[in-house]
Design a protein around this motif. Structure first.
Motif, mmCIF file in Angstrom:
data_model
loop_
_atom_site.group_PDB
_atom_site.id
_atom_site.type_symbol
_atom_site.label_atom_id
_atom_site.label_comp_id
_atom_site.label_asym_id
_atom_site.label_seq_id
_atom_site.Cartn_x
_atom_site.Cartn_y
_atom_site.Cartn_z
ATOM 1 N N GLY A 18 -7.586 -0.688 0.767
ATOM 2 C CA GLY A 18 -8.321 0.277 1.627
ATOM 3 C C GLY A 18 -8.519 0.426 3.019
ATOM 4 N N ARG A 19 -7.609 -0.323 3.538
ATOM 5 C CA ARG A 19 -7.666 -0.281 5.068
ATOM 6 C C ARG A 19 -6.822 0.790 5.601
ATOM 7 N NH1 ARG A 19 -7.365 -6.398 7.401
ATOM 8 N NH2 ARG A 19 -7.628 -5.149 9.514
ATOM 9 N N ARG A 20 -7.059 1.209 6.729
ATOM 10 C CA ARG A 20 -6.088 2.228 7.326
ATOM 11 C C ARG A 20 -5.365 1.701 8.305
ATOM 12 N NH1 ARG A 20 -6.172 7.707 5.637
ATOM 13 N NH2 ARG A 20 -5.420 8.413 7.565
ATOM 14 N N THR A 42 2.152 4.812 2.425
ATOM 15 C CA THR A 42 1.805 5.682 3.524
ATOM 16 C C THR A 42 1.074 6.820 3.324
ATOM 17 O OG1 THR A 42 3.939 6.848 3.181
ATOM 18 C CG2 THR A 42 4.172 4.813 4.461
ATOM 19 N N THR A 43 0.420 7.313 4.455
ATOM 20 C CA THR A 43 -0.457 8.531 4.421
ATOM 21 C C THR A 43 0.457 9.955 4.424
ATOM 22 O OG1 THR A 43 -0.841 8.887 6.484
ATOM 23 C CG2 THR A 43 -2.179 7.328 5.345
ATOM 24 N N VAL A 78 -2.183 3.242 4.284
ATOM 25 C CA VAL A 78 -3.427 2.668 3.282
ATOM 26 C C VAL A 78 -3.047 1.418 2.649
ATOM 27 C CG1 VAL A 78 -5.388 2.976 1.994
ATOM 28 C CG2 VAL A 78 -4.405 5.076 3.509
ATOM 29 N N THR A 79 -3.462 0.254 2.926
ATOM 30 C CA THR A 79 -3.412 -1.038 2.127
ATOM 31 C C THR A 79 -4.184 -0.787 0.849
ATOM 32 O OG1 THR A 79 -5.054 -2.295 3.083
ATOM 33 C CG2 THR A 79 -3.142 -2.306 4.316
ATOM 34 N N GLY A 101 0.721 -1.203 -0.088
ATOM 35 C CA GLY A 101 -0.015 0.145 -0.224
ATOM 36 C C GLY A 101 0.849 1.183 0.201
ATOM 37 N N THR A 103 -6.768 5.602 12.137
ATOM 38 C CA THR A 103 -6.582 4.382 11.441
ATOM 39 C C THR A 103 -7.287 3.165 12.480
ATOM 40 O OG1 THR A 103 -4.624 3.861 12.817
ATOM 41 C CG2 THR A 103 -4.241 4.901 10.745
#
Length: 224
Positions: free
Chosen positions: A99-101, A70-71, A95-96, A68, A163
């Motif tokens: 879509g998971r945070r 990093t934000t 964020v994978t 994913g 998250t």
């Protein structure tokens, strides 16, 4: 045998036996602890799995593989290594691909890298799930003005970075690592003092036996 030596003799034998028993018990605990640590290390080093849909602390140390980005938002936790001295662990929002945070402990940066820009970056990370128990009653609250935390507090960090309360500690990363050095989870810091405890009990037993022998010798040399 003089009757006067019977009470100290019994006391000495019983005391020595109890102390020896405690020493052998600690040796048994040592074997159990070493087996447990070996099992934990084997679990840490196992083949990584996809991130589980539902994770909880019972999955601590489970190896995972995530992909994913990093934000760009991060928390710096005061840390240090033997090789590089004081610095920080970089905890990034991540964020994978599905879509998971989540939170990712990307690893270590030294003092000079604290203010380096770390914008969003695509990464593939092999690591382990972790729920560290680092925050105690004496742990200072995070210095939000300076952007420094003093313990990895998963629920609080998750709230700060918006998250899931789920932390992956990176063992290796591929992509733009931005100078962050992964620090894999290790059992090196897990206390295992059973051998030293066993030695102490055996020394106490030897002391008890020696004092008993000395006391009986003194009694036997009395003249009336």
């Amino acid at each position: 045998m003089r009757r006067s030596i019977i009470p100290p003799l019994i006391f000495g034998i019983v005391g020595t036996a109890i102390l020896l028993g405690l020493g052998f018990w600690q040796l048994g605990r040592l074997e159990w602890k070493e087996t447990m640590l070996a099992e934990i290390q084997a679990g840490i080093d196992a083949e990584p799995q996809p991130l589980p849909a539902e994770a909880d602390p019972s999955m601590k140390y489970m190896p995972v593989l995530i992909r994913g980005e990093t934000t760009g938002e991060e928390i710096l936790v005061l840390s240090g290594t033997k090789e590089r001295g004081g610095g920080y662990n970089v905890i990034s929002g991540f964020v994978t691909d599905d879509g998971r945070r989540i939170l990712v402990d990307r690893g270590f940066v030294d003092q000079d890298q604290r203010h380096d820009p770390r914008p969003p970056a695509a990464l593939t990370i092999r690591g382990n799930l972790h729920w560290p128990q680092e925050k105690g009653s004496a742990t200072p609250e995070p210095d939000l003005a300076a952007g420094i935390w003093f313990a990895r507090d998963v629920p609080a960090m998750a709230e700060m970075l918006d998250t899931e309360p789920l932390l992956v500690v990176a063992a290796a990363a591929e992509g733009d690592v931005q100078g962050v050095q992964p620090i894999p989870i290790s059992i090196d810091g897990v206390p295992n003092s059973h051998l030293s405890y066993a030695v102490q009990w055996f020394l106490f037993a030897a002391t008890c036996a020696g004092m008993t022998a000395w006391f009986i010798w003194r009694i036997s040399r009395r003249t009336y």
